[in-house]
Design an enzyme around this catalytic site. Structure first.
Site, mmCIF file in Angstrom:
data_model
loop_
_atom_site.group_PDB
_atom_site.id
_atom_site.type_symbol
_atom_site.label_atom_id
_atom_site.label_comp_id
_atom_site.label_asym_id
_atom_site.label_seq_id
_atom_site.Cartn_x
_atom_site.Cartn_y
_atom_site.Cartn_z
ATOM 1 N N PHE A 134 0.860 -1.241 0.049
ATOM 2 C CA PHE A 134 -0.094 -0.047 0.057
ATOM 3 C C PHE A 134 1.075 1.370 -0.127
ATOM 4 C CE2 PHE A 134 -2.196 2.842 3.423
ATOM 5 C CZ PHE A 134 -2.579 3.671 2.404
ATOM 6 N N ALA A 162 7.164 -5.314 5.200
ATOM 7 C CA ALA A 162 6.742 -5.463 6.707
ATOM 8 C C ALA A 162 5.523 -6.462 6.682
ATOM 9 C CB ALA A 162 6.764 -4.682 7.645
ATOM 10 N N THR A 204 6.175 2.761 12.798
ATOM 11 C CA THR A 204 4.797 2.954 13.175
ATOM 12 C C THR A 204 4.688 3.491 14.560
ATOM 13 O OG1 THR A 204 2.700 1.766 13.868
ATOM 14 C CG2 THR A 204 4.765 0.469 14.156
ATOM 15 N N ASP A 205 3.473 4.219 14.906
ATOM 16 C CA ASP A 205 3.312 4.723 16.025
ATOM 17 C C ASP A 205 2.861 3.916 17.193
ATOM 18 O OD1 ASP A 205 0.808 4.123 15.108
ATOM 19 O OD2 ASP A 205 -0.090 6.399 15.493
ATOM 20 N N GLU A 206 2.575 2.509 16.412
ATOM 21 C CA GLU A 206 2.075 1.708 17.480
ATOM 22 C C GLU A 206 3.055 0.963 18.416
ATOM 23 O OE1 GLU A 206 -0.616 -1.333 15.914
ATOM 24 O OE2 GLU A 206 -1.046 0.137 14.074
ATOM 25 N N TYR A 228 2.516 -7.737 16.102
ATOM 26 C CA TYR A 228 2.972 -6.676 15.054
ATOM 27 C C TYR A 228 3.936 -5.564 15.650
ATOM 28 C CZ TYR A 228 2.610 -2.535 12.305
ATOM 29 O OH TYR A 228 2.839 -1.492 11.348
ATOM 30 N N ALA A 248 5.433 -5.046 18.528
ATOM 31 C CA ALA A 248 6.683 -5.666 19.356
ATOM 32 C C ALA A 248 7.701 -5.898 17.873
ATOM 33 C CB ALA A 248 6.143 -7.097 19.914
ATOM 34 N N LYS A 290 7.768 -4.641 15.069
ATOM 35 C CA LYS A 290 8.330 -3.246 14.649
ATOM 36 C C LYS A 290 9.298 -2.735 15.587
ATOM 37 C CE LYS A 290 7.188 -1.372 11.208
ATOM 38 N NZ LYS A 290 7.979 -1.661 9.603
ATOM 39 N N ASN A 321 -1.840 5.967 11.502
ATOM 40 C CA ASN A 321 -2.473 4.915 10.504
ATOM 41 C C ASN A 321 -2.500 5.770 9.080
ATOM 42 O OD1 ASN A 321 -3.319 3.891 13.148
ATOM 43 N ND2 ASN A 321 -4.679 2.618 11.860
ATOM 44 N N ASN A 322 -2.355 5.198 8.286
ATOM 45 C CA ASN A 322 -2.294 5.688 6.730
ATOM 46 C C ASN A 322 -3.760 5.367 6.111
ATOM 47 O OD1 ASN A 322 0.835 6.068 5.059
ATOM 48 N ND2 ASN A 322 0.261 5.792 7.282
ATOM 49 N N ASP A 331 -14.354 -7.478 20.307
ATOM 50 C CA ASP A 331 -13.206 -6.691 20.313
ATOM 51 C C ASP A 331 -12.127 -7.559 19.736
ATOM 52 O OD1 ASP A 331 -11.783 -4.528 20.006
ATOM 53 O OD2 ASP A 331 -12.195 -3.947 22.414
HETATM 54 P P1 NAD Z 1 1.493 -3.798 3.331
HETATM 55 O O1 NAD Z 1 1.226 -4.730 4.208
HETATM 56 O O2 NAD Z 1 0.331 -3.068 2.416
HETATM 57 O O3 NAD Z 1 2.681 -4.083 2.246
HETATM 58 C C1 NAD Z 1 3.916 -4.565 2.800
HETATM 59 C C2 NAD Z 1 4.801 -4.837 1.482
HETATM 60 O O4 NAD Z 1 5.863 -5.675 1.861
HETATM 61 C C3 NAD Z 1 3.994 -5.996 0.276
HETATM 62 O O5 NAD Z 1 4.175 -5.428 -0.875
HETATM 63 C C4 NAD Z 1 4.748 -7.189 0.670
HETATM 64 O O6 NAD Z 1 4.808 -8.076 -0.175
HETATM 65 C C5 NAD Z 1 6.105 -6.658 1.189
HETATM 66 N N1 NAD Z 1 6.773 -7.738 1.830
HETATM 67 C C6 NAD Z 1 6.311 -8.396 2.976
HETATM 68 N N2 NAD Z 1 7.401 -9.121 3.415
HETATM 69 C C7 NAD Z 1 8.539 -8.869 2.636
HETATM 70 C C8 NAD Z 1 9.771 -9.422 2.719
HETATM 71 N N3 NAD Z 1 10.163 -10.408 3.698
HETATM 72 N N4 NAD Z 1 10.468 -9.386 1.876
HETATM 73 C C9 NAD Z 1 10.120 -8.302 0.892
HETATM 74 N N5 NAD Z 1 8.900 -7.806 0.907
HETATM 75 C C10 NAD Z 1 8.057 -8.107 1.760
HETATM 76 O O7 NAD Z 1 2.139 -2.515 4.161
HETATM 77 P P2 NAD Z 1 1.858 -1.039 4.304
HETATM 78 O O8 NAD Z 1 0.650 -0.635 4.806
HETATM 79 O O9 NAD Z 1 2.174 -0.434 2.827
HETATM 80 O O10 NAD Z 1 3.037 -0.427 5.098
HETATM 81 C C11 NAD Z 1 4.388 -0.246 4.598
HETATM 82 C C12 NAD Z 1 5.144 -0.134 5.875
HETATM 83 O O11 NAD Z 1 4.746 1.026 6.587
HETATM 84 C C13 NAD Z 1 5.369 -1.292 6.930
HETATM 85 O O12 NAD Z 1 6.845 -1.141 7.472
HETATM 86 C C14 NAD Z 1 4.243 -0.747 8.282
HETATM 87 O O13 NAD Z 1 4.894 -1.598 9.369
HETATM 88 C C15 NAD Z 1 4.495 0.642 8.306
HETATM 89 N N6 NAD Z 1 3.287 1.183 8.529
HETATM 90 C C16 NAD Z 1 2.189 1.445 8.032
HETATM 91 C C17 NAD Z 1 1.133 1.891 8.361
HETATM 92 C C18 NAD Z 1 -0.330 1.921 7.816
HETATM 93 O O14 NAD Z 1 -1.222 2.311 8.406
HETATM 94 N N7 NAD Z 1 -0.481 1.068 6.779
HETATM 95 C C19 NAD Z 1 1.216 2.728 9.669
HETATM 96 C C20 NAD Z 1 2.290 2.801 10.347
HETATM 97 C C21 NAD Z 1 3.703 2.036 9.808
HETATM 98 P P1 TYD Z 2 -6.398 -1.378 11.549
HETATM 99 O O1 TYD Z 2 -6.798 -0.629 9.990
HETATM 100 O O2 TYD Z 2 -6.249 -2.794 11.680
HETATM 101 O O3 TYD Z 2 -5.310 -0.499 11.888
HETATM 102 P P2 TYD Z 2 -4.553 -0.575 13.387
HETATM 103 O O4 TYD Z 2 -4.848 -1.863 14.137
HETATM 104 O O5 TYD Z 2 -2.978 -0.756 12.961
HETATM 105 O O6 TYD Z 2 -4.707 0.663 13.892
HETATM 106 O O7 TYD Z 2 -7.620 -0.989 12.400
HETATM 107 C C1 TYD Z 2 -7.939 0.295 12.704
HETATM 108 C C2 TYD Z 2 -8.782 0.534 13.831
HETATM 109 O O8 TYD Z 2 -10.053 0.087 13.454
HETATM 110 C C3 TYD Z 2 -8.374 -0.254 14.927
HETATM 111 O O9 TYD Z 2 -8.890 0.285 16.342
HETATM 112 C C4 TYD Z 2 -9.203 -1.756 14.892
HETATM 113 C C5 TYD Z 2 -10.472 -1.054 14.102
HETATM 114 N N1 TYD Z 2 -11.144 -2.041 13.494
HETATM 115 C C6 TYD Z 2 -12.374 -2.504 13.587
HETATM 116 O O10 TYD Z 2 -13.165 -2.015 14.235
HETATM 117 N N2 TYD Z 2 -13.132 -3.473 12.648
HETATM 118 C C7 TYD Z 2 -12.349 -3.977 11.601
HETATM 119 O O11 TYD Z 2 -13.120 -4.801 11.036
HETATM 120 C C8 TYD Z 2 -11.049 -3.689 11.574
HETATM 121 C C9 TYD Z 2 -10.155 -4.357 10.445
HETATM 122 C C10 TYD Z 2 -10.440 -2.544 12.520
#
Ligand code: NAD
Ligand code: TYD
Length: 355
Positions: A10, A81, A132-134, A158, A160, A162, A187-188, A289
């Site tokens: 993503f 990741a 991540t902020d998590e 997750y 832990a 990161k 969260n993006n 939950d």
């Molecule tokens: P995603 O799950 O959509 O994409 C992860 C990508 O990494 C995928 O294309 C997957 O094929 C690839 N991948 C997984 N394991 C791999 C490996 N061993 N070697 C090479 N490629 C591998 O994740 P995202 O939402 O795009 O997140 C990207 C980064 O941002 C991650 O490090 C995640 O922890 C961090 N992050 C995401 C969010 C969010 O809201 N999505 C928030 C905070 C941080």
């Molecule tokens: P998520 O997109 O999984 O991100 P994160 O857990 O990394 O913050 O979830 C965002 C928030 O939405 C989180 O508080 C969990 C909640 N959630 C639901 O209430 N229902 C769902 O089906 C999902 C996937 C998440």
């Protein structure tokens, strides 16, 4: 040239697309193509010589070393990741293997490459680690937002995993001098977001007439960051971030989950009304939950704003409109990512969560 890992996921795909829209500096994109990685996200680059896609694992040290030697990147951006909290609860091992062991092997290959660079290129090199902020754990309702000096208190497998990778990145700077910069974002949301995560799941389920599962009381708070703003912050951090520093990235958009659901329903009621004329709100279902569910995340991004001059361009109201519009316009993408494996996951995660 830059090396991006996880660039078919993503955020990584958004980053690569934005990067090549803004500059001609080529990208080598190393991605394992797990369930979350999708080549189709990058289809617009198929005939673009500036994008070299390599399917492979960040944990494959030999492969990474070969790519570094061949392409000589000035920057490595690590997005790769396992990223979904609910999956980490059902199966934590993949998170340890990629986020901890994989990040370690990547760092080790990068360290060896970087140490062999001529001194001017070595000084200019950057390893940008996306976190991540998590890792900071959960905030009480009135507590101040996370700053970079908050203690790490990860609560899920997750977060832990990161946190462990962030510590390794820090140690590679402290011990070996590797010029690393870490960003911890909230969260993006936005285009190409895999519909296992909350916002795309809501949009996709609503349009399919399925329930909108709200965990617990729906009052958990997340700080929503539009993915394009996040990518802009990473570009700033690459160019002007100080080695060894960490920067929080947030959207200044704290929202309780239930408000997010209502906003999505109201916009869909307006743009794609249900055939029966009723509101999508009727599809909301409170379900069991998530175990250990963090109550609130909120980011204080003032360091990034002050030092690097970054500011989110989107409000939640503008970003969610762009996002929903994108999903309405990309029904084909949605149906193609909903493979058999996706349906299996939906069953695993939701079957036992009846209201
Ligand atoms: P995603 O799950 O959509 O994409 C992860 C990508 O990494 C995928 O294309 C997957 O094929 C690839 N991948 C997984 N394991 C791999 C490996 N061993 N070697 C090479 N490629 C591998 O994740 P995202 O939402 O795009 O997140 C990207 C980064 O941002 C991650 O490090 C995640 O922890 C961090 N992050 C995401 C969010 C969010 O809201 N999505 C928030 C905070 C941080
Ligand atoms: P998520 O997109 O999984 O991100 P994160 O857990 O990394 O913050 O979830 C965002 C928030 O939405 C989180 O508080 C969990 C909640 N959630 C639901 O209430 N229902 C769902 O089906 C999902 C996937 C998440």
């Amino acid at each position: 040239m830059i090396l991006v890992t996880g660039g078919a996921g993503f955020i990584g795909a958004n980053f690569v697309l934005d990067w090549l829209a803004l500059s001609d500096e080529p990208v080598v994109n190393l991605d394992k193509l797990t369930y979350a990685g999708n080549r189709e996200n990058l289809a617009s680059l198929d005939a673009d010589a500036r994008h070299v896609f390599v399917q492979g694992d960040i944990g494959d040290g030999e492969l990474v070393a070969g790519l570094l030697a061949r392409h000589q990147p000035r920057v490595v951006v690590n997005f790769a990741a396992e990223s979904h909290v609910d999956r980490s609860i059902h199966g934590p091992e993949a998170f340890i293997m990629t986020n901890v062991v994989g990040s370690f092997r990547l760092l080790e290959a990068v360290r060896v490459y970087w140490a062999g660079l001529p001194s001017d290129t070595r000084d200019a090199f950057r390893f940008l680690h996306v976190s991540t902020d998590e890792v900071y754990g959960s905030l009480a309702p009135a507590a101040p937002a996370f700053t970079e000096s908050n203690r790490y208190e990860p609560n899920s497998p997750y977060s832990a995993s990161k946190a462990a990778s962030d510590h390794l990145v820090r140690a590679y700077h402290h011990t070996y001098g590797l010029p690393v910069v870490t960003t911890n974002c909230s969260n993006n949301y936005g285009p190409y977001h895999f519909p296992e995560k909350f916002i795309p799941l809501l949009i996709v389920n609503a349009l399919a007439g399925k329930r909108l599962p709200v965990y617990g009381d729906g009052l958990q708070v997340r700080d929503w960051l539009y993915v394009g703003d996040h990518c802009a912050a990473i570009r700033r951090a690459i160019e002007t971030g100080r080695p060894g520093e960490t920067y929080n990235v947030g959207g200044r958009s704290e929202k309780p989950n239930i408000d997010v659901v209502r906003t999505v329903c109201h916009l869909l009621d307006e743009w794609q009304p249900r055939r029966d004329g009723r509101s999508y709100l009727e599809q909301i279902e409170y379900v069991k939950d998530r175990p250990g569910h963090d109550r609130r995340y909120a980011i204080d991004a003032s360091k990034l704003e002050r030092e690097l001059g970054w500011w989110p361009a989107e409000t939640f109201e503008s970003g969610i409109r762009k996002t929903i519009r994108w999903y309405l316009d990309h029904a084909d993408w949605v149906s193609r990512v909903q493979s058999g494996a996706y349906r299996d996951w939906v069953h695993t995660n939701y079957a036992a969560r009846a209201a």
